[in-house]
Write a protein that holds these residues in place. Structure first.
Motif, mmCIF file in Angstrom:
data_model
loop_
_atom_site.group_PDB
_atom_site.id
_atom_site.type_symbol
_atom_site.label_atom_id
_atom_site.label_comp_id
_atom_site.label_asym_id
_atom_site.label_seq_id
_atom_site.Cartn_x
_atom_site.Cartn_y
_atom_site.Cartn_z
ATOM 1 N N LEU A 87 0.825 -1.207 0.000
ATOM 2 C CA LEU A 87 0.000 0.000 0.000
ATOM 3 C C LEU A 87 0.859 1.256 0.000
ATOM 4 O O LEU A 87 0.492 2.263 -0.606
ATOM 5 C CB LEU A 87 -0.922 0.013 1.218
ATOM 6 C CG LEU A 87 -2.027 -1.033 1.220
ATOM 7 C CD1 LEU A 87 -2.803 -0.976 2.529
ATOM 8 C CD2 LEU A 87 -2.958 -0.816 0.050
ATOM 9 N N LEU A 88 1.987 1.198 0.665
ATOM 10 C CA LEU A 88 2.880 2.355 0.702
ATOM 11 C C LEU A 88 3.615 2.550 -0.618
ATOM 12 O O LEU A 88 4.001 3.669 -0.955
ATOM 13 C CB LEU A 88 3.884 2.204 1.841
ATOM 14 C CG LEU A 88 3.289 2.168 3.257
ATOM 15 C CD1 LEU A 88 4.369 1.875 4.276
ATOM 16 C CD2 LEU A 88 2.580 3.465 3.564
ATOM 17 N N GLU A 89 3.795 1.476 -1.366
ATOM 18 C CA GLU A 89 4.503 1.548 -2.637
ATOM 19 C C GLU A 89 3.606 1.961 -3.802
ATOM 20 O O GLU A 89 4.099 2.293 -4.872
ATOM 21 C CB GLU A 89 5.137 0.195 -2.944
ATOM 22 C CG GLU A 89 6.243 -0.181 -1.977
ATOM 23 C CD GLU A 89 6.701 -1.610 -2.161
ATOM 24 O OE1 GLU A 89 6.146 -2.326 -3.030
ATOM 25 O OE2 GLU A 89 7.602 -2.029 -1.418
ATOM 26 N N MET A 90 2.295 1.931 -3.612
ATOM 27 C CA MET A 90 1.365 2.277 -4.698
ATOM 28 C C MET A 90 1.428 3.757 -5.011
ATOM 29 O O MET A 90 1.613 4.590 -4.131
ATOM 30 C CB MET A 90 -0.068 1.935 -4.298
ATOM 31 C CG MET A 90 -0.472 0.543 -4.595
ATOM 32 S SD MET A 90 -2.166 0.265 -4.073
ATOM 33 C CE MET A 90 -3.019 0.633 -5.550
ATOM 34 N N ASP A 91 1.250 4.070 -6.263
ATOM 35 C CA ASP A 91 1.151 5.460 -6.680
ATOM 36 C C ASP A 91 -0.336 5.843 -6.671
ATOM 37 O O ASP A 91 -1.079 5.562 -7.614
ATOM 38 C CB ASP A 91 1.744 5.646 -8.073
ATOM 39 C CG ASP A 91 1.798 7.107 -8.469
ATOM 40 O OD1 ASP A 91 1.670 7.968 -7.578
ATOM 41 O OD2 ASP A 91 1.976 7.373 -9.669
ATOM 42 N N TRP A 92 -0.761 6.462 -5.591
ATOM 43 C CA TRP A 92 -2.174 6.767 -5.393
ATOM 44 C C TRP A 92 -2.669 7.838 -6.355
ATOM 45 O O TRP A 92 -3.867 7.926 -6.629
ATOM 46 C CB TRP A 92 -2.429 7.186 -3.945
ATOM 47 C CG TRP A 92 -2.292 6.033 -3.011
ATOM 48 C CD1 TRP A 92 -1.220 5.725 -2.238
ATOM 49 C CD2 TRP A 92 -3.249 4.996 -2.796
ATOM 50 N NE1 TRP A 92 -1.453 4.571 -1.542
ATOM 51 C CE2 TRP A 92 -2.700 4.101 -1.863
ATOM 52 C CE3 TRP A 92 -4.515 4.733 -3.297
ATOM 53 C CZ2 TRP A 92 -3.362 2.969 -1.422
ATOM 54 C CZ3 TRP A 92 -5.189 3.609 -2.854
ATOM 55 C CH2 TRP A 92 -4.620 2.747 -1.926
#
Length: 80
Positions: free
Chosen positions: A8-13
């Motif tokens: 989740l932290l690595e996703m490009d939101w």
């Protein structure tokens, strides 16, 4: 059960934002319309505060259930 939040932290939101905005807008619009209808008809509904709880707690499904089923459940007070 995997409880690692690293993906989740690595996703490009910001790439998902154009997809999420219409869904969030539709959800807020649906809840707003449903709450307005509930407010106008709460004296006619059989269990108005149960329907309010359903509308608010179930987010996308609650307003749809209210608009399909809840609007039909009206009191029949013939004494007044």
């Amino acid at each position: 059960m995997n409880t690692d939040i690293a993906p989740l932290l690595e996703m490009d939101w910001f790439q998902l934002l154009p997809l999420m905005i219409p869904v969030l807008f539709f959800n807020m619009l649906l809840i707003g319309i449903t709450l307005l209808d509930w407010y106008k008809r709460k004296n006619q509904l059989v269990q108005p505060y149960m329907w309010l709880l359903i509308i608010v707690s179930l987010q996308m499904i609650g307003p749809i259930v209210y608009l399909m089923i809840g609007r039909r459940t009206v009191r029949h007070d013939y004494d007044s």
